[in-house]
Write a protein that holds these residues in place. Structure first.
Motif, short mmCIF file in Angstrom:
data_model
loop_
_atom_site.label_atom_id
_atom_site.label_comp_id
_atom_site.label_asym_id
_atom_site.label_seq_id
_atom_site.Cartn_x
_atom_site.Cartn_y
_atom_site.Cartn_z
N GLU A 1 0.82 -1.21 0.00
CA GLU A 1 0.00 0.00 0.00
C GLU A 1 0.86 1.26 0.00
OE1 GLU A 1 -3.81 -1.96 2.37
OE2 GLU A 1 -2.27 -0.83 3.46
N ALA A 2 2.01 1.22 0.68
CA ALA A 2 2.91 2.38 0.69
C ALA A 2 3.44 2.65 -0.71
CB ALA A 2 4.06 2.14 1.67
N ARG A 3 3.77 1.61 -1.44
CA ARG A 3 4.24 1.79 -2.82
C ARG A 3 3.13 2.34 -3.71
NH1 ARG A 3 6.41 -3.46 -1.59
NH2 ARG A 3 8.65 -3.34 -1.13
N TRP A 4 1.91 1.80 -3.51
CA TRP A 4 0.78 2.30 -4.31
C TRP A 4 0.52 3.78 -4.00
CZ3 TRP A 4 -3.85 4.10 -2.19
CH2 TRP A 4 -4.78 4.54 -3.13
N TRP A 5 0.52 4.14 -2.72
CA TRP A 5 0.24 5.52 -2.33
C TRP A 5 1.29 6.47 -2.93
CZ3 TRP A 5 -3.71 8.10 -0.40
CH2 TRP A 5 -3.51 9.40 0.06
N ASN A 6 2.50 6.02 -3.03
CA ASN A 6 3.55 6.85 -3.60
C ASN A 6 3.26 7.18 -5.07
OD1 ASN A 6 6.28 8.03 -3.11
ND2 ASN A 6 6.86 6.67 -4.81
N ARG A 7 2.54 6.28 -5.76
CA ARG A 7 2.20 6.51 -7.16
C ARG A 7 0.87 7.24 -7.34
NH1 ARG A 7 3.29 0.93 -7.22
NH2 ARG A 7 1.08 0.52 -7.61
N TYR A 8 0.03 7.20 -6.32
CA TYR A 8 -1.34 7.70 -6.45
C TYR A 8 -1.38 9.23 -6.43
CZ TYR A 8 -6.26 8.51 -5.24
OH TYR A 8 -7.56 8.94 -5.22
N ALA A 9 -2.15 9.80 -7.34
CA ALA A 9 -2.34 11.26 -7.39
C ALA A 9 -3.64 11.58 -6.66
CB ALA A 9 -2.38 11.74 -8.84
N GLU A 10 -3.53 12.02 -5.41
CA GLU A 10 -4.70 12.27 -4.58
C GLU A 10 -5.52 13.44 -5.15
OE1 GLU A 10 -5.65 12.59 0.21
OE2 GLU A 10 -3.63 13.03 -0.56
N PRO A 11 -6.84 13.24 -5.38
CA PRO A 11 -7.66 14.29 -6.00
C PRO A 11 -7.78 15.55 -5.15
CG PRO A 11 -8.77 12.17 -6.12
CD PRO A 11 -7.61 12.00 -5.19
N ASP A 12 -7.85 15.39 -3.81
CA ASP A 12 -8.09 16.56 -2.95
C ASP A 12 -7.27 16.39 -1.67
OD1 ASP A 12 -9.02 18.78 -1.68
OD2 ASP A 12 -11.15 18.21 -1.70
N PRO A 13 -5.98 16.68 -1.71
CA PRO A 13 -5.13 16.46 -0.54
C PRO A 13 -5.56 17.25 0.69
CG PRO A 13 -3.80 16.82 -2.51
CD PRO A 13 -5.22 17.16 -2.87
N ALA A 14 -6.28 18.35 0.51
CA ALA A 14 -6.67 19.18 1.66
C ALA A 14 -7.69 18.48 2.56
CB ALA A 14 -7.24 20.51 1.17
N ARG A 15 -8.32 17.41 2.05
CA ARG A 15 -9.28 16.69 2.90
C ARG A 15 -8.66 15.46 3.57
NH1 ARG A 15 -13.86 14.56 0.53
NH2 ARG A 15 -13.34 14.87 -1.66
N ASN A 16 -7.42 15.20 3.31
CA ASN A 16 -6.69 14.11 3.96
C ASN A 16 -6.26 14.59 5.34
OD1 ASN A 16 -4.80 12.22 4.84
ND2 ASN A 16 -3.90 11.95 2.79
N ILE A 17 -6.71 13.92 6.40
CA ILE A 17 -6.44 14.43 7.76
C ILE A 17 -4.95 14.41 8.08
CG2 ILE A 17 -8.73 13.74 8.58
CD1 ILE A 17 -7.36 11.42 10.06
N HIS A 18 -4.15 13.62 7.36
CA HIS A 18 -2.71 13.64 7.62
C HIS A 18 -2.08 14.94 7.13
CE1 HIS A 18 -2.19 8.97 7.96
NE2 HIS A 18 -3.18 9.45 8.70
N ASN A 19 -2.84 15.67 6.33
CA ASN A 19 -2.32 16.93 5.77
C ASN A 19 -2.86 18.17 6.48
OD1 ASN A 19 -1.07 15.28 3.90
ND2 ASN A 19 -2.63 15.60 2.33
N ARG A 20 -3.63 18.00 7.56
CA ARG A 20 -4.25 19.14 8.24
C ARG A 20 -4.05 19.03 9.75
NH1 ARG A 20 -4.64 23.22 5.45
NH2 ARG A 20 -6.18 24.01 6.93
N PRO A 21 -4.10 20.15 10.47
CA PRO A 21 -3.91 20.13 11.94
C PRO A 21 -5.08 19.43 12.63
CG PRO A 21 -4.56 22.32 11.19
CD PRO A 21 -4.29 21.52 9.96
N PRO A 22 -4.83 18.80 13.75
CA PRO A 22 -5.87 17.99 14.42
C PRO A 22 -7.06 18.79 14.90
CG PRO A 22 -3.89 18.15 15.79
CD PRO A 22 -3.54 18.70 14.45
N GLN A 23 -6.90 20.09 15.19
CA GLN A 23 -8.08 20.83 15.66
C GLN A 23 -9.20 20.85 14.61
OE1 GLN A 23 -4.96 22.09 15.41
NE2 GLN A 23 -4.95 24.26 14.81
#
Length: 411
Positions: A98-120
């Motif tokens: 899955e890590a290899r796949w994610w490295n290739r994947y072009a995420e459509p909306d990275p701003a909604r990925n919680i790993h990309n935003r502050p926890p609040q």
């Protein structure tokens, strides 16, 4: 055509986005993107949706070995983003592949990925310590495999991850597992059957009345043999979807299977049985045999799901959800049904007519009849003249009058 879908070959690929009755986070609705290629199950993506629709958690992404390297995983993930356009998304921790796949994947909306935003912004939906653990695992796999993993898009914390996780742990609010109320209305549950050839022909013969066909099928199944392991849903569509999932993932699905859905409600006056509530369905745990009123049946073939047959019962049929274990069946169930769910001799599938004002009042009616009969007898008896005794003149004994000289003797 754009995005990952543009990279698919022309292999007759179809995606099915549907609810999926699987265990998961209480209160959240499990959903599935199912990929079919040439009519064969090629992969699936399972995820959970928060009750307010504003958060989802990816649980499993799998592509079958014979269908890998076709960009199918990316197409399924794109479908999730497209179906839930405003929700926060937790992709979770990853395996090596899955890590290899994610490295290739072009995420459509990275701003909604919680790993990309502050926890609040998302901590009310997801447990912050668990998310920090996922991030740690993913970072480790990226380093081990020399992957970037879209690291530039990830949120940079000012503290160590465990510190951030502990700080925001209290913000999490667990969703309530409400689910439908079995006592509030009708529910739908399904059963897959392989029918005898003659009965199969009868069930799909539209020249015959639907209700008569349904009752014949019920005689074959057994009135007390409705499935205890089924999920009982709020809609007929969901019941059929459940059976379709079973059919797709069955390692040896029967081609001639018939999918049958039952519409039931609890029998009047019955306490609500033990049940496990989910977001859109319930299951009855450790069923002892649960009395229900069967108000309708529907059936169809998985080969022609658009050709559905439905029977509505004007007068409900008395039936029962089978006990999970016969040894633990209730006395009420065993008095009415045998071990294979058939009615015992003398038992009727309809114990009272629909709308019958005398239903369930047999003892009261008998007592009232006896009372009226006794009152009538007493009135008749009171209206008759008192009995008299006639003595014929010739049979009367002569009267002896004592003479004046005699005095009556004392006795």
């Amino acid at each position: 055509m754009a995005g990952a879908e543009a990279q698919l070959d022309n292999a007759g690929t179809a995606l099915w986005l549907t609810d999926c009755p699987t265990d998961g986070m209480p209160g959240w609705t499990p959903r599935r993107v199912l990929a079919m290629v040439g009519g064969v199950q090629a992969g699936h993506l399972d995820f959970m949706v928060h009750p307010d629709g504003q958060a989802l958690s990816v649980w499993m992404l799998k592509v079958e070995p014979g269908f890998q390297r076709r960009n199918l995983a990316s197409v399924m993930m794109d479908a999730v983003y497209a179906a839930h356009t405003t929700a926060w998304i937790d992709h979770g921790g990853r395996t090596q592949d899955e890590a290899r796949w994610w490295n290739r994947y072009a995420e459509p909306d990275p701003a909604r990925n919680i790993h990309n935003r502050p926890p609040q912004e998302w901590a009310q939906y997801f447990e912050a310590p668990a998310v920090m653990g996922q991030r740690t695992r993913n970072a480790y796999l990226n380093r081990m495999n020399g992957l970037d993993g879209h690291g530039a898009a990830e949120y940079r914390y000012g503290e160590r991850l465990e510190v951030e996780g502990a700080e925001w742990a209290s913000a999490y609010r667990q969703a309530r597992a409400q689910g439908p109320d079995p006592a509030a209305g009708e529910l739908h549950g399904g059963l897959r059957l392989v029918l005898p050839a003659e009965l199969q022909r009868v069930m799909f013969d539209e020249r015959r009345g639907a209700a008569k066909r349904a009752e014949r099928l019920l005689d074959h199944i057994g009135h007390g043999n409705l499935p205890y392991a089924a999920g009982w849903h709020t809609t007929l569509r969901a019941a059929f979807e459940n059976m379709a999932h079973e059919q797709v993932f069955d390692p040896a699905p029967a081609e001639e299977a018939t999918h049958v859905a039952f519409r039931v409600r609890l029998a009047p006056g019955q306490e609500v049985p033990r049940h496990d509530p989910r977001a859109t369905w319930v299951s009855y745990t450790d069923s002892p045999g649960i009395e229900v009123e069967l108000t309708g049946m529907s059936w169809r073939s998985p080969q022609t799901p658009w050709a559905m047959h439905t029977a509505e019962f004007d007068q409900p049929i008395d039936a029962a959800i089978a006990p999970e274990h016969w040894a633990e069946a209730s006395a009420q169930y065993t008095a009415r049904f045998d071990e294979i769910g058939e009615l015992r001799p003398g038992q009727s599938p309809r114990r009272a007519g629909a709308g019958d004002p005398f239903a369930g009042r047999e003892a009261d009616i008998s007592a009232m009849a006896a009372k009226l009969k006794e009152a009538s007898r007493q009135r008749v008896a009171a209206s008759l003249p008192a009995p008299t005794q006639e003595v014929f003149e010739s049979l009367r004994a002569p009267q002896q009058t004592p003479s004046p000289q005699q005095s009556p003797r004392l006795r």
